[in-house]
Design an enzyme around this catalytic site. Structure first.
Site, PDB file in Angstrom:
ATOM      1  N   HIS A  73      -8.623  -4.062  -1.303  1.00 56.84           N
ATOM      2  CA  HIS A  73      -7.409  -3.570  -0.659  1.00 56.84           C
ATOM      3  C   HIS A  73      -7.270  -4.171   0.742  1.00 56.84           C
ATOM      4  O   HIS A  73      -8.173  -4.067   1.560  1.00 56.84           O
ATOM      5  CB  HIS A  73      -7.452  -2.044  -0.573  1.00 56.84           C
ATOM      6  CG  HIS A  73      -6.134  -1.405  -0.303  1.00 56.84           C
ATOM      7  ND1 HIS A  73      -5.175  -1.260  -1.278  1.00 56.84           N
ATOM      8  CD2 HIS A  73      -5.600  -0.865   0.826  1.00 56.84           C
ATOM      9  CE1 HIS A  73      -4.117  -0.652  -0.774  1.00 56.84           C
ATOM     10  NE2 HIS A  73      -4.342  -0.414   0.515  1.00 56.84           N
ATOM     11  N   ASP A 128      -9.557  -3.309  -6.031  1.00 56.68           N
ATOM     12  CA  ASP A 128      -8.722  -2.354  -5.304  1.00 56.68           C
ATOM     13  C   ASP A 128      -8.793  -0.989  -5.981  1.00 56.68           C
ATOM     14  O   ASP A 128      -8.709  -0.886  -7.208  1.00 56.68           O
ATOM     15  CB  ASP A 128      -7.271  -2.858  -5.281  1.00 56.68           C
ATOM     16  CG  ASP A 128      -6.426  -2.177  -4.223  1.00 56.68           C
ATOM     17  OD1 ASP A 128      -6.398  -0.925  -4.190  1.00 56.68           O
ATOM     18  OD2 ASP A 128      -5.789  -2.885  -3.427  1.00 56.68           O
ATOM     19  N   SER A 156       0.831  -1.191   0.000  1.00 58.73           N
ATOM     20  CA  SER A 156       0.000   0.000   0.000  1.00 58.73           C
ATOM     21  C   SER A 156       0.874   1.254   0.000  1.00 58.73           C
ATOM     22  O   SER A 156       1.685   1.438  -0.898  1.00 58.73           O
ATOM     23  CB  SER A 156      -0.948  -0.051   1.203  1.00 58.73           C
ATOM     24  OG  SER A 156      -1.972   0.917   1.085  1.00 58.73           O
TER      25      SER A 156
END
Length: 329
Positions: A283, A253, A157
């Site tokens: 995510h 995502d 991330s």
């Protein structure tokens, strides 16, 4: 004629549905007041289940690093790990179990850095912290039992975006060659103009509103178009000269399309790149539902890619090692 797209929940892998509960109960912040509460509500760190891993802390001029060392004689390869959290949250403490599992799974030293967070410390501070930790790793290779020719930079991330920026900075400063770059759904583009950024603007996990707030904190309100490519890797004019890369992302995502675009640009600039997109995954799916088939597959793919890159294509990677992180992350 294009048919209508299914609602988000109908597209989620059924095994991953339970993972949505936490983000719905404790949604990511969109204001500074919410950020303080979000940091305070962070879940307790997961228990470390890797008895064969030695864990020790060190401090570098106020910068905290945690070192995970596998059993057996060195020198070992190393993974330099940058945690997620949107550049505004997260910590090494919260990812200690993840890093210990990674260390055990691929027989590599893992060095995780507690870089300072925005908005208190916007760009370039987190990147400067990341660079300082990486330079320390190389300078301390002998003490750490690390082979400096086999060092990967990795992150998920925001940590993935930071890892990409760090790899670019290391290249441009003619730093020590990196053996590999691992990016799990990296945060790369603050413009949110991609198809997936528009499509998943309101999903219950990390959505566009959360991401816009995080980027605004990291860039201190500066326009994305004026940002450094070390802060916004998608702005880099040239990606050549980077090490081989694995990028993983989910079908659902927010960052899916920017990750795909980054992978395409890497390939076009001559960088050996593998891109894996997991159907029905959002995510953070592998952290929310670690026992699901999709999560186990993503972690197995990660382990295999890192092991091959760091130990050589002829090294034997057992199924036991491949599945360690799939159950312990």
């Amino acid at each position: 004629m294009k048919t209508s797209v299914k609602p988000f929940r109908d597209r989620v892998d059924p095994e991953l549905l339970p993972g949505l509960a936490y983000s719905e109960t404790y949604p990511p912040p969109v204001t500074r007041a919410e950020l303080a509460d979000f940091r305070n509500q962070a879940p307790p760190p997961a228990a470390v289940d890797a008895a064969d891993v030695q864990i020790r802390d060190t401090v570098l001029g106020g910068l905290a690093l945690r070192v995970f060392t596998p059993a057996g004689p060195g020198p070992h390869p190393a993974v330099y790990w940058l945690h997620g959290g949107g550049m505004i949250a997260g910590s090494v403490e919260l990812e200690t179990a993840y890093c210990a599992s990674l260390c055990s799974s691929i027989d590599a030293v893992v060095v995780a850095v507690d870089y300072r967070l925005a908005p208190e410390h916007p760009f370039p501070v987190p990147l400067e912290d990341a660079l300082a930790g990486l330079e320390w790793l190389f300078a301390s290779a002998a003490e750490l039992g690390v082979d400096p020719q086999r060092v990967a930079v990795a992150g998920s991330s925001a940590g993935g975006g930071l890892a990409a920026g760090l790899a670019l900075l290391n290249r441009d400063r003619s730093g020590p060659p990196l053996a590999f770059l691992y990016l799990m759904y990296p945060m790369l583009d603050p413009t949110h103009t991609s198809g997936s950024a528009r499509e998943f603007a309101g999903i219950p996990t990390w959505n566009r509103t959360h991401s816009e707030f995080a980027w605004d904190c990291y860039l201190a309100g500066s326009p994305a178009s004026h940002a450094s490519p070390y802060a916004v890797p998608m702005l880099a004019a040239d990606l050549s000269g980077l090490p081989p890369v694995l990028i993983q992302t989910g079908e659902l995502d927010l960052f899916r399309d920017e990750d795909i675009s980054f992978a395409m640009r890497l390939l076009q600039d001559g960088v050996s790149t593998e891109l894996l997109v997991y159907p029905g995954a959002y995510h953070g799916f592998e952290l929310s539902c670690p026992d699901s088939a999709a999560s186990r597959r993503s972690l197995r793919d990660r382990n295999q890619a890192l092991f091959r890159a760091l130990h050589g294509p002829s090294a034997v990677f057992s199924l036991t090692n491949a599945m360690k992180g799939a159950h312990e992350a």
